[in-house]
Design a protein around this motif. Structure first.
Motif, PDB file in Angstrom:
ATOM      1  N   PRO A 198       0.826  -1.212   0.000  1.00 57.24           N
ATOM      2  CA  PRO A 198       0.000   0.000   0.000  1.00 57.24           C
ATOM      3  C   PRO A 198       0.858   1.259   0.000  1.00 57.24           C
ATOM      4  O   PRO A 198       1.968   1.279   0.539  1.00 57.24           O
ATOM      5  CB  PRO A 198      -0.793  -0.123   1.316  1.00 57.24           C
ATOM      6  N   ALA A 199       0.350   2.306  -0.607  1.00 54.85           N
ATOM      7  CA  ALA A 199       1.075   3.572  -0.644  1.00 54.85           C
ATOM      8  C   ALA A 199       1.191   4.149   0.765  1.00 54.85           C
ATOM      9  O   ALA A 199       0.342   3.890   1.622  1.00 54.85           O
ATOM     10  CB  ALA A 199       0.352   4.564  -1.551  1.00 54.85           C
ATOM     11  N   PRO A 200       2.248   4.922   1.031  1.00 53.95           N
ATOM     12  CA  PRO A 200       2.382   5.528   2.364  1.00 53.95           C
ATOM     13  C   PRO A 200       1.240   6.500   2.635  1.00 53.95           C
ATOM     14  O   PRO A 200       0.794   7.217   1.733  1.00 53.95           O
ATOM     15  CB  PRO A 200       3.733   6.253   2.281  1.00 53.95           C
ATOM     16  N   GLU A 201       0.784   6.535   3.860  1.00 51.84           N
ATOM     17  CA  GLU A 201      -0.296   7.451   4.222  1.00 51.84           C
ATOM     18  C   GLU A 201       0.240   8.877   4.325  1.00 51.84           C
ATOM     19  O   GLU A 201       1.376   9.082   4.754  1.00 51.84           O
ATOM     20  CB  GLU A 201      -0.911   7.046   5.560  1.00 51.84           C
ATOM     21  N   PRO A 202      -0.553   9.861   3.928  1.00 45.42           N
ATOM     22  CA  PRO A 202      -0.128  11.254   4.110  1.00 45.42           C
ATOM     23  C   PRO A 202       0.073  11.548   5.594  1.00 45.42           C
ATOM     24  O   PRO A 202      -0.703  11.103   6.442  1.00 45.42           O
ATOM     25  CB  PRO A 202      -1.299  12.062   3.533  1.00 45.42           C
ATOM     26  N   THR A 203       1.110  12.292   5.900  1.00 52.71           N
ATOM     27  CA  THR A 203       1.373  12.661   7.288  1.00 52.71           C
ATOM     28  C   THR A 203       0.511  13.856   7.683  1.00 52.71           C
ATOM     29  O   THR A 203      -0.126  14.496   6.827  1.00 52.71           O
ATOM     30  CB  THR A 203       2.850  13.027   7.479  1.00 52.71           C
ATOM     31  N   ASP A 204       0.513  14.181   8.963  1.00 53.75           N
ATOM     32  CA  ASP A 204      -0.212  15.363   9.422  1.00 53.75           C
ATOM     33  C   ASP A 204       0.335  16.619   8.759  1.00 53.75           C
ATOM     34  O   ASP A 204      -0.420  17.540   8.427  1.00 53.75           O
ATOM     35  CB  ASP A 204      -0.100  15.490  10.950  1.00 53.75           C
TER      36      ASP A 204
END
Length: 221
Positions: A198-204
């Motif tokens: 899975p693609a990395p999740e966007p950070t805060d």
């Protein structure tokens, strides 16, 4: 300006010429091994001649049969270079482009403030030159210009400018920026080493930096 693309322009010419030489070598070998009147030798001789003619015709064309359009968006930061492109464009707009009613209607007073519109027009001008004034100009190319290129540019200019006017450019507009450049490193790691995951999740930080995509330059409705 010469780039590595120049070598690609001549790739077909070199390939055809090389093939012609190989066929000629084979033809000579067959001539030594069998009578010249042998049917295969005669056919091979004919093929060698056709390939040689094709190589010569391709070499005569070379890359000169392609009119290269400068890109307004990537012109050097040089006032003289910009002026040269724009002067040519302004002359052509008066002589050709604005002769078409739909084109004239689509070009608002603020068109010069829309770099993407200038880019379209510079490109369209050079397709017209290729169709009408280049040494390899043809009726087919002219037909493409009228049937596809010009209507397509007019349509895209209408979309880009919309109802924009000079008044919309009275306040400075920031130059567009590539969104979330700071996320590139994470994407490189993912796509370069583990793209099946899975693609990395966007950070805060990414979410905080995200902004709505801007509309067209100066188009503030």
């Amino acid at each position: 300006m010469t780039t590595d693309h120049t070598h690609a322009e001549y790739a077909n010419t070199s390939a055809v010429a090389g093939l012609a030489r190989e066929v000629e070598t084979l033809r000579r070998a067959i001539r030594k091994a069998a009578p010249v009147q042998d049917a295969h030798a005669v056919q091979l001789h004919k093929l060698a001649g056709q390939l040689d003619e094709l190589a010569q015709a391709t070499a005569r064309k070379g890359p000169a049969d392609k009119v290269v359009a400068p890109s307004w968006l990537s012109l050097p930061s040089d006032a003289d270079a910009v002026a040269e492109v724009l002067d040519e464009l302004l002359t052509w707009l008066c002589a050709v482009y604005l002769r078409y009613a739909d084109a004239a209607a689509s070009l608002s007073d603020c068109w010069l403030w829309h770099p993407e519109v200038v880019e379209e027009l510079v490109w369209l001008m050079h397709t017209w030159i290729a169709a009408y004034e280049d040494e390899n100009a043809s009726a087919t190319a002219a037909g493409d210009w009228h049937d596809r290129y010009r209507p397509g540019v007019v349509r895209r200019i209408k979309t880009a400018i919309g109802t924009c006017s000079l008044e919309n450019h009275t306040s400075p507009q920031p130059a567009p920026r590539v969104p979330l450049v700071e996320a590139a490193e994470a994407i490189v790691t993912w796509w370069g080493t583990a793209r099946t995951a899975p693609a990395p999740e966007p950070t805060d930080a990414h979410l905080a930096a995200a902004t709505p995509a801007p509309s067209t330059w100066g188009n503030r409705r």
